[in-house]
Write a protein that holds these residues in place. Sequence first.
Motif, PDB file in Angstrom:
ATOM      1  N   GLU A 222       0.857  -1.185   0.000  1.00  0.00           N
ATOM      2  CA  GLU A 222       0.000   0.000   0.000  1.00  0.00           C
ATOM      3  C   GLU A 222       0.893   1.235   0.000  1.00  0.00           C
ATOM      4  OE1 GLU A 222      -3.400   1.163  -0.749  1.00  0.00           O
ATOM      5  OE2 GLU A 222      -3.738  -0.602   0.491  1.00  0.00           O
ATOM      6  N   MET A 223       0.626   2.179  -0.881  1.00  0.00           N
ATOM      7  CA  MET A 223       1.576   3.264  -1.130  1.00  0.00           C
ATOM      8  C   MET A 223       1.437   4.408  -0.115  1.00  0.00           C
ATOM      9  SD  MET A 223       1.842   3.315  -5.280  1.00  0.00           S
ATOM     10  CE  MET A 223       0.171   3.859  -5.538  1.00  0.00           C
ATOM     11  N   THR A 224       1.916   4.164   1.080  1.00  0.00           N
ATOM     12  CA  THR A 224       1.919   5.173   2.132  1.00  0.00           C
ATOM     13  C   THR A 224       3.335   5.709   2.327  1.00  0.00           C
ATOM     14  OG1 THR A 224       2.355   3.560   3.881  1.00  0.00           O
ATOM     15  CG2 THR A 224       0.037   3.965   3.303  1.00  0.00           C
ATOM     16  N   GLU A 225       3.447   6.800   3.072  1.00  0.00           N
ATOM     17  CA  GLU A 225       4.760   7.375   3.363  1.00  0.00           C
ATOM     18  C   GLU A 225       5.589   6.405   4.197  1.00  0.00           C
ATOM     19  OE1 GLU A 225       7.889   9.698   5.407  1.00  0.00           O
ATOM     20  OE2 GLU A 225       6.289   8.485   6.275  1.00  0.00           O
ATOM     21  N   VAL A 226       4.959   5.761   5.178  1.00  0.00           N
ATOM     22  CA  VAL A 226       5.667   4.822   6.050  1.00  0.00           C
ATOM     23  C   VAL A 226       6.166   3.617   5.257  1.00  0.00           C
ATOM     24  CG1 VAL A 226       5.393   3.258   8.013  1.00  0.00           C
ATOM     25  CG2 VAL A 226       4.427   5.554   8.115  1.00  0.00           C
ATOM     26  N   TYR A 227       5.348   3.118   4.335  1.00  0.00           N
ATOM     27  CA  TYR A 227       5.766   2.011   3.468  1.00  0.00           C
ATOM     28  C   TYR A 227       6.998   2.402   2.651  1.00  0.00           C
ATOM     29  CZ  TYR A 227       5.694  -0.533  -1.016  1.00  0.00           C
ATOM     30  OH  TYR A 227       6.047  -1.215  -2.157  1.00  0.00           O
ATOM     31  N   GLY A 228       7.003   3.610   2.078  1.00  0.00           N
ATOM     32  CA  GLY A 228       8.157   4.068   1.316  1.00  0.00           C
ATOM     33  C   GLY A 228       9.399   4.174   2.187  1.00  0.00           C
TER      34      GLY A 228
END
Length: 341
Positions: A222-228
Motif C-alpha cells: 500500500e503506497m503510504t509514506e511509512v511504506y516508502g
Amino acid sequence: MNLKQLSEHLKLSQTTVSRALNGYPEVSEATRQRVMKAARDLHYSPNLRAKGLATGRAQAIGHVLPISTQHEMVNPIFGDFISGAGQAYAGAGYEIVISLVGDDDEEAAYRNIRLRGSVDGIIVHGPRMKDPRIPLLTELGLPFVVHGRASQIDTPYSWLDTNNLRAFTRATEFLLDLGHRRIGLINGLEFMDFAFRRREGYVTALTARGLAPDPALMRSGEMTEVYGFRSAQEMLAGPDAPTAFLASSMIAALGVRRAIHAAGLEMGRDVSVITHDDDLGYLGNGQDVPLFTATRSSVRAAGTRAAEMLLQLIREPGHPPLTQMMEAELIIGSSTGPARR
C-alpha cells in the motif's frame, strides 16, 4: 429561470434546448454552444427531478468503493479524480453518488443499483488483473468506464488509462543512462493492474540492458509514506545498497526521501529517486524546480475525461466501447543525478 423561459429567450423549441443542454448528437455544435452560453449568462439551473422524469434517467453517476485496507482507494488521489469528474458531471446536469460497501458485498451492491435505477452509469476504480466487476457490469447492461485496465479480461469494455508500462520503462532507462545499476522498485500492490504494468516496465528496461532483476530490490505494498520509508530503509541497510529508487507514488517517494536523509545521505547526490506524479492539486512537486524527477500524468484530467466518456455512453446507448491511453511526461527534478562511484 425555467426551461420554457430559456427557450423563449433563444426563440427555440423546448425540445431543442433540452437536447442541446443534454448533449444529444442531433443538435448542431453551433446551436449547442449558443444554448450553453445563454444558460450560463442567464444562470439557468435545470430541475434535476423534472429532467429525470422527462428523460427516464436518474441524472446521477455512481462510484462504488469497497471498504478495505488493502485497496488503492484509501489513497487520497481519489479526491483529485472526483474533482475532475465532477466538473464534467456538473456541466451535463449530473450528480455524484458515492457508495461505500464491504469487500464481499460489491456484487450485491451493483445488482441493487441496477435494480433501483439510482444511477445512469458507473466509474470503476482500481481495477485488478482479472476484475470481476467488468463482466458483472457488462451482464447488467449498465454503462461504465474503468479508470485503468484489467489485463486478464478479454471482453471489450470502456477504459481510460495511463501508459504505466511505458512510463516505468522510460524512468528506468533514464536511471540506467545515469550509470545506476542497483535500482530499487517501491511499487503498489501488484494484483492491481497499474502496479503490475509498472513492474513490467522496470523489468523490461533492466533486461534490455543485460541486467537481471533482483527480487531483493523490489517491494509491493500500500503506497503510504511509512511504506516508502521502511522499504527504502531496508534496502539501504543491505550489503549492496541501491544507488537509485523508482517509486509508484509521490506519497511513498516522500518516505524514500526520509529514509535517505536518515541514512546520512543526500537525495540527488548520493541516491537518486524517480516517482510517479499524479500532478495533484494538494501535493505539488516543488515550486519553480520540481523536487522529484517524475513520470507525470494528471489524475484530475483523467477524471474529467473518464466522465466525458461515460456521459457519451449514456447519451448514445449501444455505442461501442470507448478507450483512451494517456501518456506520462518525464519531468526532470532535483532528485536524480549520476551514480556515484
